[in-house]
Design a protein around this motif. Structure first.
Motif, PDB file in Angstrom:
ATOM      1  N   LYS A 160      14.334 -71.517  29.217  1.00 23.65           N
ATOM      2  CA  LYS A 160      13.497 -70.313  29.251  1.00 23.65           C
ATOM      3  C   LYS A 160      14.203 -69.108  28.638  1.00 23.65           C
ATOM      4  CE  LYS A 160      12.570 -70.458  33.714  1.00 23.65           C
ATOM      5  NZ  LYS A 160      11.923 -70.099  35.016  1.00 23.65           N
ATOM      6  N   ASP A 161      15.467 -69.281  28.301  1.00 22.07           N
ATOM      7  CA  ASP A 161      16.253 -68.173  27.745  1.00 22.07           C
ATOM      8  C   ASP A 161      17.128 -68.721  26.618  1.00 22.07           C
ATOM      9  OD1 ASP A 161      17.787 -65.968  27.170  1.00 22.07           O
ATOM     10  OD2 ASP A 161      18.298 -65.514  29.261  1.00 22.07           O
ATOM     11  N   TRP A 194      10.692 -75.968  27.771  1.00 21.43           N
ATOM     12  CA  TRP A 194      10.404 -75.764  29.191  1.00 21.43           C
ATOM     13  C   TRP A 194       9.069 -76.383  29.588  1.00 21.43           C
ATOM     14  CZ3 TRP A 194      12.668 -74.583  33.581  1.00 21.43           C
ATOM     15  CH2 TRP A 194      11.870 -74.217  34.667  1.00 21.43           C
ATOM     16  N   ASP A 195       8.019 -76.131  28.783  1.00 18.17           N
ATOM     17  CA  ASP A 195       6.702 -76.684  29.073  1.00 18.17           C
ATOM     18  C   ASP A 195       5.971 -76.915  27.760  1.00 18.17           C
ATOM     19  OD1 ASP A 195       5.863 -74.157  28.228  1.00 18.17           O
ATOM     20  OD2 ASP A 195       5.563 -73.414  30.267  1.00 18.17           O
ATOM     21  N   SER A 230       6.039 -74.184  25.185  1.00 16.83           N
ATOM     22  CA  SER A 230       7.325 -73.737  24.619  1.00 16.83           C
ATOM     23  C   SER A 230       8.158 -74.941  24.182  1.00 16.83           C
ATOM     24  CB  SER A 230       8.095 -72.903  25.645  1.00 16.83           C
ATOM     25  OG  SER A 230       8.324 -73.656  26.825  1.00 16.83           O
ATOM     26  N   THR A 239       9.386 -82.335  28.430  1.00 21.01           N
ATOM     27  CA  THR A 239       9.695 -80.960  28.797  1.00 21.01           C
ATOM     28  C   THR A 239      10.226 -80.917  30.218  1.00 21.01           C
ATOM     29  OG1 THR A 239       7.479 -80.554  29.678  1.00 21.01           O
ATOM     30  CG2 THR A 239       7.833 -80.126  27.321  1.00 21.01           C
ATOM     31  N   THR A 299       8.889 -79.241  32.714  1.00 15.62           N
ATOM     32  CA  THR A 299       7.801 -79.331  33.681  1.00 15.62           C
ATOM     33  C   THR A 299       7.300 -80.762  33.837  1.00 15.62           C
ATOM     34  OG1 THR A 299       6.192 -78.739  31.960  1.00 15.62           O
ATOM     35  CG2 THR A 299       7.046 -76.956  33.339  1.00 15.62           C
TER      36      THR A 299
END
Length: 355
Positions: free
Chosen positions: A118-119, A146-147, A150, A174, A176
């Motif tokens: 996420k970063d 991430w999901d 993304s 991912t 998630t």
């Protein structure tokens, strides 16, 4: 030929995934014997290494017969990760790997593992810090993103390469997704075929048969594959894939006698490394997989996860070898069902269990 720094892995190497509570030295020993080209330790907390935590330090144990081997570290802060890389390098591995793929909540919540997806800027800074901290080759294992909104692995791969990593392993899910559903190799292939990418790209996720390995190579062009859960209790998967790639033919499946022999060797290594009590206790997670496919095995399996002495366990394994000596296995590789993608409650307390 796939190379990581000066490490020549040969043509289309087969890697053993770093799996928490699975890929310890005893398990790695039987996988190496059966054809794994590159292996990694269980993932190690950077904070744990700095605190001199006993369990973290123990995971640094590596042996010459395992080479080439990498030590995998994880964490969410630059300074501890750089220090951890230096501590790991002092034990003389062949490379240092960074875990950016663990999806478990207690890791992600600290901005480590897949949490850093996420970063991305932070991921790049952290990676650069590790690269600068050691002269060893640094590699990364991560996920598609991430999901589904993304799935940024193409950008991530380029930026990781730019700060100096020397190989990248991509798990085709991912964060998630956790371990649910099917791995998507499409983006792995796009990364490999990106003209900007010149480091080895290894694919990971749902490879359980020689045919799947060949398909991944031919369809997506990856430099090699990483195998996780398909090797648990079935280390023969590496030699089976290698033989199929070279000849187009299947090796015969391991006999019961061979399964018992390797299971015993795994058990002996476990006791030698951990001591009899812990070695016997932690070997229990492997018996089901070694015995998968044998009919009416429940009573024997129950004995194996109950008995507490080596002599008792040897007696049970010998009895299995005798009773099933004429059993013929019809499959050539472990059968992995959709349910196998879902870790148990206990396994979810750890990370990377299925690689």
């Amino acid at each position: 030929m796939a190379k990581i720094g000066n490490i020549d892995l040969g043509e289309f190497p087969l890697l053993l995934a770093p799996m928490e509570d699975v890929s310890d030295p005893p398990f790695r020993a039987v996988c190496k014997e059966n054809g794994a080209d590159l292996m990694y330790t269980e993932f190690i907390s950077s904070e744990g290494l700095i605190r001199d935590a006993i369990k973290s330090r123990q995971k640094l144990d590596i042996f010459d017969y395992e080479r080439p081997i990498g030590i995998q570290i994880f964490g969410g802060d630059e300074e501890p990760m750089a220090m951890a890389a230096q501590i790991a390098a002092a034990t003389n591995p062949d490379l240092v790997d960074i875990n950016f793929g663990c999806p478990v909540k207690k890791v992600v919540s600290k901005g480590a593992g897949a949490g850093i997806l996420k970063d991305v800027p932070k991921m790049i800074k952290l990676t650069a810090a590790v690269v600068k901290a050691t002269s060893l080759p640094v590699t990364v294992k991560t996920r598609l993103g991430w999901d589904d909104d993304s799935r940024n692995i193409e950008e991530v791969a380029e930026r990781l390469q730019d700060v100096g990593i020397q190989a990248l392993t991509i798990h085709g899910r991912t964060r998630t997704q956790m371990y649910k559903g099917n791995a998507d190799w499409t983006l792995i292939g796009k990364v490999k075929n990106n003209p900007r990418i010149h480091i080895p790209i290894f694919g990971n996720g749902d490879i359980s048969t020689p045919e799947q390995a060949v398909s991944a190579r031919e369809k997506y062009g990856v430099d090699g594959i990483m195998i996780g859960r398909a090797a648990i209790g079935y280390p023969w998967i590496f030699n089976e894939i290698r033989h199929f790639i070279q000849t187009g033919e299947h090796l015969p499946p391991p006999t019961v006698l061979e399964r018992v022999r390797v299971c015993k060797k795994h058990l002996y290594h476990s006791i030698a490394w951990k001591g009899e009590i812990v070695g016997i206790l932690e070997m229990r997670r492997h018996y089901t997989n070694y015995l998968k496919g044998l009919p009416h095995i429940k009573d024997f399996r129950q004995q194996l996860v109950t008995y507490k002495t080596l002599a008792e366990l040897e007696e049970v394994l010998d009895a299995i070898a005798t009773q099933y000596k004429d059993h013929i296995f019809e499959r050539t590789a472990p059968q992995i069902t959709e349910d196998d993608d879902l870790p148990t409650d206990n396994e979810m307390e750890h990370c990377n269990v299925y690689g």
